[in-house]
Write an enzyme that holds these catalytic residues in place. Structure first.
Site, PDB file in Angstrom:
ATOM      1  CE1 TYR A 122      -3.710   2.516   0.975  1.00 38.58           C
ATOM      2  CE2 TYR A 122      -1.882   3.562   2.215  1.00 38.58           C
ATOM      3  CZ  TYR A 122      -3.169   3.695   1.483  1.00 38.58           C
ATOM      4  OH  TYR A 122      -3.883   4.664   1.603  1.00 38.58           O
ATOM      5  CD  GLU A 210      -6.046   4.624  -0.780  1.00 36.39           C
ATOM      6  OE1 GLU A 210      -6.292   4.670   0.100  1.00 36.39           O
ATOM      7  OE2 GLU A 210      -7.363   4.457  -1.723  1.00 36.39           O
TER       8      GLU A 210
END
Length: 401
Positions: A122, A210
């Site tokens: 991530y 993101e």
């Protein structure tokens, strides 16, 4: 302002951030043969992704049975099946944790070549206002369960801060790579990628980038498999090409209408519509409505320099919400004059044939003129002396109904 995944990946590609090749299929379902040629040498699987402004697509469900039982992200073994899955999704409503139970209609589907995944990570960039910095947030545990990781194992998520005055240096990239447990070729690639991401973030006035998941492929390359990007709406004038990416079909019609009149409006799930001048006062108004046992239907700040016309439009936007069972107007007139607010409220209330209770609390500049306009309007308006009194009265009226 938010954009779609496929738009974000085009931007990432401009900044030499690695992404998979893909094409967009629109609601009219017109895949052009020339565009499909990018898949000629693809031997792996294909990913088919619904394009909506909401997270959790992979775990989402379609309202229509003909869309199939799978979610908004599907893996197929060949291009023919990928096109069939895309056709099944188009025009259907996808429900995720972020769409609400009504879901969002899928008008675009992105098909991209798949790849073998060794590891998922991530990585995101965002503005950390508490530290006046840009933050890289990263974790070795990426994928669809990142929210669960954040909740149950917050120690697995690391944050690296960059002072905007100093800018990005390679040591920031090394920290990110180290946090992800990378070494060798991927370690060096991560440094270059984070440098490019930071440049894109600052060049385009992003609020968030993101990447989830950022994956490590079998050839030791890092690839951004999914992305979500949002921009500072107040800075769009600096990047007209970003403003052109806006998809108005993904936005709340009321919020879109409000933006055309420079009104700060956010739709909520409550039953009491609010019209206030000043963000702080608007927040206080919403809080005191909750304190008295109800929920606000919106945040609406008409601003300190609102005109009669803007107030008129603001009131119409509030009343267009079918969930609104009562309206609270709370104005403290400084630069904003109470008589201007009153004129706008009266004009709008008469036009929309207001049928829900209306409580008005005015204080400040030209307050007596404002009250006189309200009282002589012939409208069924309930006056309030202060904010607590106003909240108590509108909640009581809504509960009575």
């Amino acid at each position: 302002m938010n954009i779609h995944e496929f738009q974000g990946k085009l931007l990432l590609k401009e900044y030499n951030v690695p992404v998979q090749e893909g094409i967009v299929i629109y609601k009219e379902f017109n895949p052009e043969p020339d565009k499909l040629k990018i898949f000629e040498n693809v031997e792996s699987v294909y990913a088919v992704k619904a394009q909506i402004h909401a997270g959790g697509r992979g775990k989402g469900k379609f309202l229509e049975k003909e869309a199939g039982e799978k979610g908004g992200v599907r893996i197929t073994s060949n291009l023919e099946n990928a096109l069939k899955e895309a056709k099944n999704m188009l025009g259907k409503k996808l429900v995720t944790k972020q769409t609400g139970k009504e879901g969002k209609e899928v008008n675009k589907v992105y098909i991209e070549s798949g790849c073998k995944i060794l590891k998922e990570f991530y990585l995101s960039l965002l503005i950390d206002r508490s530290n006046s910095s840009i933050a890289f947030v990263c974790s070795k545990k990426g994928g669809m369960d990142i929210e669960k990781v954040a909740e149950e194992n917050p120690e697995d998520i690391n944050t690296i801060f960059v002072d905007p005055a100093e800018g990005f240096s390679d040591h920031h990239g090394r920290k990110v790579a180290f946090s992800l447990g990378l070494s060798g070729k991927p370690y060096k690639s991560c440094i270059n990628m984070t440098r490019n991401l930071y440049k894109m973030f600052t060049d385009k006035n992003c609020q968030m980038i993101e990447i989830n998941p950022l994956i490590l492929g079998e050839d030791e390359t890092l690839v951004c498999l999914d992305c979500k990007i949002s921009f500072d709406g107040n800075a769009l004038f600096k990047n007209k090409e970003i403003e052109d990416l806006r998809d108005e079909t993904e936005e709340d019609p009321k919020e879109l209408q409000a933006s055309k009149f420079d009104l700060n409006y956010i739709s909520l799930d409550g039953e009491i519509g609010c019209m206030v001048n000043g963000a702080g006062l608007a927040m206080a108004t919403m809080d005191i409505i909750k304190l008295h046992g109800s929920e606000p239907a919106n945040f609406l700040d008409v601003g300190g320099g609102a005109t009669k016309e803007r107030v008129y439009e603001a009131f119409k936007i509030i009343t267009s919400d079918k969930n609104v069972k009562g309206i609270l107007v709370n104005i403290f007139g400084g630069i904003m004059r109470c008589d201007v607010i009153a004129e706008g409220v009266v004009s709008a209330a008469k036009e929309v044939n207001l049928e829900v209770p209306l409580v008005v609390r005015l204080e400040g500049t030209n307050v007596e003129k404002g009250k006189e306009i309200i009282n002589s309007s012939g409208l069924n308006v309930i006056s309030a002396d202060n904010l607590n009194d106003a909240a108590a009265k509108i909640v009581a009226e809504v509960k009575r109904d």
